[in-house]
Design a protein around this motif. Structure first.
Motif, PDB file in Angstrom:
ATOM      1  N   ARG A  76       0.859  -1.183   0.000  1.00 48.26           N
ATOM      2  CA  ARG A  76       0.000   0.000   0.000  1.00 48.26           C
ATOM      3  C   ARG A  76       0.892   1.230   0.000  1.00 48.26           C
ATOM      4  O   ARG A  76       1.903   1.267   0.693  1.00 48.26           O
ATOM      5  CB  ARG A  76      -0.874  -0.016   1.258  1.00 48.26           C
ATOM      6  N   PRO A  78       0.866   5.151   0.890  1.00 50.68           N
ATOM      7  CA  PRO A  78       0.096   6.242   1.480  1.00 50.68           C
ATOM      8  C   PRO A  78       0.034   7.439   0.523  1.00 50.68           C
ATOM      9  O   PRO A  78       1.025   7.757  -0.132  1.00 50.68           O
ATOM     10  CB  PRO A  78       0.891   6.611   2.738  1.00 50.68           C
ATOM     11  N   GLY A 184       5.114   5.669   8.674  1.00 48.96           N
ATOM     12  CA  GLY A 184       4.607   4.538   9.463  1.00 48.96           C
ATOM     13  C   GLY A 184       3.278   4.032   8.940  1.00 48.96           C
ATOM     14  O   GLY A 184       2.620   4.675   8.124  1.00 48.96           O
ATOM     15  N   VAL A 185       2.866   2.863   9.438  1.00 49.15           N
ATOM     16  CA  VAL A 185       1.608   2.265   8.998  1.00 49.15           C
ATOM     17  C   VAL A 185       0.403   3.100   9.421  1.00 49.15           C
ATOM     18  O   VAL A 185      -0.652   3.045   8.801  1.00 49.15           O
ATOM     19  CB  VAL A 185       1.452   0.817   9.516  1.00 49.15           C
ATOM     20  N   ASN A 186       0.554   3.888  10.467  1.00 51.87           N
ATOM     21  CA  ASN A 186      -0.539   4.743  10.934  1.00 51.87           C
ATOM     22  C   ASN A 186      -0.272   6.208  10.606  1.00 51.87           C
ATOM     23  O   ASN A 186      -0.640   7.103  11.363  1.00 51.87           O
ATOM     24  CB  ASN A 186      -0.748   4.559  12.446  1.00 51.87           C
ATOM     25  N   TYR A 187       0.400   6.429   9.479  1.00 52.26           N
ATOM     26  CA  TYR A 187       0.677   7.771   8.958  1.00 52.26           C
ATOM     27  C   TYR A 187       1.659   8.582   9.807  1.00 52.26           C
ATOM     28  O   TYR A 187       1.718   9.795   9.696  1.00 52.26           O
ATOM     29  CB  TYR A 187      -0.632   8.561   8.753  1.00 52.26           C
ATOM     30  N   GLU A 188       2.456   7.920  10.620  1.00 52.71           N
ATOM     31  CA  GLU A 188       3.502   8.631  11.354  1.00 52.71           C
ATOM     32  C   GLU A 188       4.585   9.056  10.344  1.00 52.71           C
ATOM     33  O   GLU A 188       4.815   8.380   9.354  1.00 52.71           O
ATOM     34  CB  GLU A 188       4.154   7.743  12.427  1.00 52.71           C
TER      35      GLU A 188
END
Length: 194
Positions: A76, A78, A184-188
Motif C-alpha cells: 500500500r 500512502p 509509518g503504517v498509521n501515517y507517522e
C-alpha cells in the motif's frame, strides 16, 4: 560546470547489460554516485553488501523511474508519499512499510522499502529499461565518508564492480545524499535525514 543531458549509448548499453546479467555497476544518480544492481536479485545485492563491508539487515535505497511501479513492490502506498515527493525541493527517499518482490537485503528489518523516484537522465533511463527497481547505495566502504563526486570514490569500490559508467565522471560538482523520511503504517512521519 554544466553537465550534458546526453550520454553515450554504448556506455548506457554496457551498464544495462551488466544489470540484466545480475552484475553490479558504479553509476551517477540524482544525488551521489551509487553502487547499483537489480533490486530483486538476491545474489547481486549480497555482492554489494560484501563490497561495502556492510552489516546485513539495514536495507538499501532503490530507485524507480515512475510512481506507477510502486504498487508492484509495496502492499500500500500512502497518499502522503506522493505529496511529499511533489513538494520536495531536493531528491527525497521515502521508507514505506509493506515491501514485496524485492531481494531480502534490500528491505529493512521491518519489511519496509526505501525508495526514491529519480529524475536524473541516466539513472531514470536505466530504471525504465531494466523494468525493475535499481539499488542505489552510496559508493563507499561502510563507515567511511560518502564521496561527493567520482574522484573521491575508493579504489576498492571501483575495482569491485562489474562496470563503471563513463557518464559524468568528470563532473566535480559536489553532490549530497537525498533526504530520508520514514512513513509509518498509521501515517507517522519520522525525518531520518534532512
Amino acid at each position: 560546470m554544466t553537465v550534458s543531458e546526453r550520454y553515450d549509448n554504448e556506455d548506457f548499453k554496457q551498464a544495462l547489460t551488466v544489470l540484466k546479467q545480475g552484475g553490479i555497476i558504479l553509476y551517477p544518480t540524482d544525488t551521489v554516485w551509487g553502487i547499483g544492481c537489480d533490486a530483486t536479485n538476491d545474489e547481486a545485492v549480497n555482492r554489494i553488501i560484501r563490497l561495502k563491508q556492510r552489516v546485513s539487515g539495514k536495507g538499501m535505497i532503490s530507485l524507480i523511474d515512475q510512481p506507477g511501479l510502486l504498487n508492484i513492490y509495496l502492499d500500500r502506498i500512502p497518499d502522503m508519499a506522493y505529496d511529499l515527493w511533489e513538494i520536495a525541493e531536493k531528491p527525497l527517499t521515502l521508507i514505506i512499510p509493506g515491501a514485496k518482490k524485492l531481494a531480502k537485503e534490500v528491505m529493512t528489518s521491518d519489511g519496509s522499502m526505501a525508495v526514491r523516484i529519480t529524475k536524473e537522465i541516466f539513472s531514470k533511463t536505466l530504471c525504465q529499461r531494466l523494468k525493475r527497481p535499481l539499488v542505489s547505495t552510496s559508493a563507499n566502504i561502510s563507515g567511511e565518508p560518502t564521496p561527493r563526486d567520482y574522484t573521491q570514490i575508493d579504489d576498492r569500490i571501483v575495482k569491485g564492480v562489474d562496470y563503471v559508467v563513463e557518464y559524468r565522471r568528470d563532473d566535480v560538482t559536489p553532490e549530497t545524499p537525498s533526504g530520508i523520511i520514514k512513513l509509518g503504517v498509521n501515517y507517522e512521519i519520522e525525518v531520518i535525514r534532512k
